[in-house]
Each structure stands twice: as C-alpha cells, then as structure tokens.
Design a protein around this motif. Structure first.
Motif, PDB file in Angstrom:
ATOM      1  N   UNK A  87      26.184  59.742  58.668  1.00 17.97           N
ATOM      2  CA  UNK A  87      26.588  58.898  57.543  1.00 17.97           C
ATOM      3  C   UNK A  87      25.548  57.808  57.272  1.00 17.97           C
ATOM      4  N   UNK A  88      24.964  57.265  58.338  1.00 17.09           N
ATOM      5  CA  UNK A  88      23.898  56.274  58.168  1.00 17.09           C
ATOM      6  C   UNK A  88      22.675  56.921  57.521  1.00 17.09           C
ATOM      7  N   UNK A  89      22.335  58.128  57.963  1.00 15.60           N
ATOM      8  CA  UNK A  89      21.207  58.844  57.360  1.00 15.60           C
ATOM      9  C   UNK A  89      21.508  59.134  55.894  1.00 15.60           C
ATOM     10  N   UNK A  90      22.727  59.568  55.596  1.00 16.10           N
ATOM     11  CA  UNK A  90      23.108  59.857  54.207  1.00 16.10           C
ATOM     12  C   UNK A  90      23.027  58.597  53.344  1.00 16.10           C
ATOM     13  N   UNK A  91      23.417  57.451  53.898  1.00 18.90           N
ATOM     14  CA  UNK A  91      23.276  56.177  53.187  1.00 18.90           C
ATOM     15  C   UNK A  91      21.805  55.932  52.855  1.00 18.90           C
ATOM     16  N   UNK A  92      20.928  56.142  53.825  1.00 18.04           N
ATOM     17  CA  UNK A  92      19.492  55.934  53.593  1.00 18.04           C
ATOM     18  C   UNK A  92      18.977  56.874  52.503  1.00 18.04           C
ATOM     19  N   UNK A  93      19.419  58.116  52.528  1.00 13.89           N
ATOM     20  CA  UNK A  93      18.994  59.068  51.499  1.00 13.89           C
ATOM     21  C   UNK A  93      19.446  58.583  50.124  1.00 13.89           C
ATOM     22  N   UNK A  94      20.707  58.179  50.005  1.00 13.83           N
ATOM     23  CA  UNK A  94      21.234  57.703  48.714  1.00 13.83           C
ATOM     24  C   UNK A  94      20.479  56.482  48.205  1.00 13.83           C
ATOM     25  N   UNK A  95      20.072  55.615  49.122  1.00  7.95           N
ATOM     26  CA  UNK A  95      19.412  54.363  48.755  1.00  7.95           C
ATOM     27  C   UNK A  95      17.883  54.470  48.739  1.00  7.95           C
ATOM     28  N   UNK A  96      17.352  55.678  48.919  1.00  9.91           N
ATOM     29  CA  UNK A  96      15.902  55.927  48.971  1.00  9.91           C
ATOM     30  C   UNK A  96      15.218  55.106  50.062  1.00  9.91           C
ATOM     31  N   UNK A 148       4.564  63.557  57.142  1.00 10.17           N
ATOM     32  CA  UNK A 148       5.154  62.582  56.227  1.00 10.17           C
ATOM     33  C   UNK A 148       5.274  63.251  54.864  1.00 10.17           C
ATOM     34  N   UNK A 149       6.504  63.310  54.342  1.00 12.95           N
ATOM     35  CA  UNK A 149       6.732  63.932  53.044  1.00 12.95           C
ATOM     36  C   UNK A 149       7.836  63.172  52.324  1.00 12.95           C
ATOM     37  N   UNK A 150       7.495  62.523  51.237  1.00 14.11           N
ATOM     38  CA  UNK A 150       8.483  61.732  50.507  1.00 14.11           C
ATOM     39  C   UNK A 150       9.026  60.612  51.388  1.00 14.11           C
ATOM     40  N   UNK A 151      10.334  60.563  51.533  1.00 14.91           N
ATOM     41  CA  UNK A 151      10.955  59.535  52.365  1.00 14.91           C
ATOM     42  C   UNK A 151      11.276  60.012  53.774  1.00 14.91           C
ATOM     43  N   UNK A 152      10.629  61.109  54.203  1.00 19.91           N
ATOM     44  CA  UNK A 152      10.856  61.630  55.552  1.00 19.91           C
ATOM     45  C   UNK A 152       9.567  61.585  56.359  1.00 19.91           C
ATOM     46  N   UNK A 153       9.686  61.121  57.587  1.00 17.74           N
ATOM     47  CA  UNK A 153       8.606  61.234  58.575  1.00 17.74           C
ATOM     48  C   UNK A 153       9.228  61.918  59.778  1.00 17.74           C
ATOM     49  N   UNK A 154       8.614  63.001  60.220  1.00 12.99           N
ATOM     50  CA  UNK A 154       9.115  63.729  61.386  1.00 12.99           C
ATOM     51  C   UNK A 154       7.964  63.970  62.352  1.00 12.99           C
ATOM     52  N   UNK A 155       8.297  64.074  63.625  1.00 14.27           N
ATOM     53  CA  UNK A 155       7.258  64.277  64.639  1.00 14.27           C
ATOM     54  C   UNK A 155       7.838  65.005  65.835  1.00 14.27           C
ATOM     55  N   UNK A 156       6.953  65.679  66.564  1.00 11.80           N
ATOM     56  CA  UNK A 156       7.420  66.283  67.810  1.00 11.80           C
ATOM     57  C   UNK A 156       7.331  65.252  68.933  1.00 11.80           C
ATOM     58  N   UNK A 157       7.923  65.576  70.044  1.00  8.68           N
ATOM     59  CA  UNK A 157       8.057  64.616  71.136  1.00  8.68           C
ATOM     60  C   UNK A 157       6.767  64.199  71.813  1.00  8.68           C
ATOM     61  N   UNK A 158       5.655  64.843  71.489  1.00  3.62           N
ATOM     62  CA  UNK A 158       4.369  64.457  72.082  1.00  3.62           C
ATOM     63  C   UNK A 158       3.526  63.623  71.119  1.00  3.62           C
ATOM     64  N   UNK A 159       4.123  63.201  70.014  1.00  2.00           N
ATOM     65  CA  UNK A 159       3.339  62.608  68.928  1.00  2.00           C
ATOM     66  C   UNK A 159       3.724  61.166  68.610  1.00  2.00           C
ATOM     67  N   UNK A 160       3.988  60.362  69.616  1.00  2.00           N
ATOM     68  CA  UNK A 160       4.406  58.975  69.363  1.00  2.00           C
ATOM     69  C   UNK A 160       3.351  58.186  68.583  1.00  2.00           C
ATOM     70  N   UNK A 161       2.086  58.430  68.832  1.00  2.00           N
ATOM     71  CA  UNK A 161       1.028  57.677  68.142  1.00  2.00           C
ATOM     72  C   UNK A 161       0.906  58.149  66.686  1.00  2.00           C
TER      73      UNK A 161
END
Length: 195
Positions: A87-96, A148-161
C-alpha cells in the motif's frame, strides 16, 4: 528539507542502503532520511543494528510528498506480514514518488506487479520468477547490477554502490564527473590518477 523514506523490515540488509543514506543525510543536500516500518517496534538488521522506526506504514500521513522510498533487501521480504508495504508502494506510484529497491525487495515488488511494465533488475530472473510466481515482467528484465527507469530503481544484492549512484543521480545530489568520482572511490577504493 525533503524526506527520503527508508523502509525497515526485520532482518533488513543494513549495508544495502548505507552508501546512499550517508550521503543523503549530510548537511546541504536538501534531504533527510526518515525511517518507516510496519509498526513502531525496533527492527534488527542482519548485522544486529537495532533501529527504532520514526513512522509506521499504517499510520503514515506525510506533511509533504516524500522525495523517494528506499527498500533495502533483507531476510523477511517474502513473509506475509510484509504485505501492507504494498500500500505504501502504491501510494508512491500514485504520487509519482520514485521507489528504489534492492535484493529481495525487488522480488517483493515483482510479486505485486509493480515491475511488470518498466525496465528493472533483481537478484536474477530465475530468482524473481521463483519468488514471485505472479510476475509478468520478464520481457523488461535487464541483466545488470542496477537499473533506473522512470520512477523505479532496482538492483541486485551485490550492487549497493551502483544502487546508491542511481539514487543520488535521480535525486540530483550528484551527477557527471562528481558522481563518477564518488562511484569509483567506493567501487574500486581509489581514484585513478591521470597519466
């Protein structure tokens, strides 16, 4: 001062957001880290750090739209108790509001369809499909450390930097040569001297 929300789960991977939170919380960035969790009980990280959340997901009422939501990985993302986070993620999506997720937090996003329509990554495509049987985003999966694509940033567990670099760039805290120098220092441990 804009808030960046850092969502804490029990067993959160403390190092996965540490590079970026240390930079964002510095004076002069215009940002401050605020912690949020399912409830206000202390959350203990994988490294044994006990953190008291400032907000609960259930009662969160922002004074102003947050600048970003960061979801570090951890050991409990696939447990049913974390379902309210959607629900928090959905709120973020709605609010860009941009959402940045790393490691098993990407699997959580995939499980609830958030990654079906944008380029993304995770620990691996096979891992996403196993952890999120409802996942429909295979055609948009990118085999990369961080995406990084639009309002999403995703990474695998070895990519903290790499994850941190994408967040800093998205928020406009660092860019260009300054961001590349920061990345090189933390990825390689030094800055190559010009020849």
């Amino acid at each position: 001062m804009k808030d960046v929300l850092l969502l804490l789960t029990d067993g959160f991977a403390d190092w996965e957001a540490s590079y970026v939170t240390a930079v964002l919380n510095k004076p002069g960035t215009g940002f401050r880290i605020r912690t949020i969790a399912l409830d206000l009980e202390p959350k203990v990280s994988m490294g044994g750090l006990r953190v008291l959340p400032e907000y609960s997901v259930k009662d969160y009422q922002p004074d102003a739209k947050p600048a970003m939501l960061i979801l570090p990985g951890g050991t409990t993302w696939l447990e049913e108790r974390n379902v309210p986070v959607k629900e928090l993620v959905a709120f973020c999506v709605r609010e860009s509001v941009p959402v940045a997720a790393i490691c098993d937090a990407t699997t959580f996003l995939a499980r609830y369809g958030f990654l079906d329509h944008d380029r993304h990554t995770g620990n691996s495509l096979a891992y996403l499909k196993e952890g999120a049987p409802e996942y429909q985003g295979e055609a948009r999966y990118v085999d990369a450390q961080s995406v990084s694509d639009g309002n999403w940033i995703t990474a695998n567990g070895t990519a903290a930097v790499e994850f941190a670099a994408h967040i800093l760039e998205k928020l406009g805290v660092m860019e260009g040569e300054g961001l590349q120098e920061w990345y090189t220092i933390f990825k390689k441990g030094y800055v190559p001297q010009p020849e």
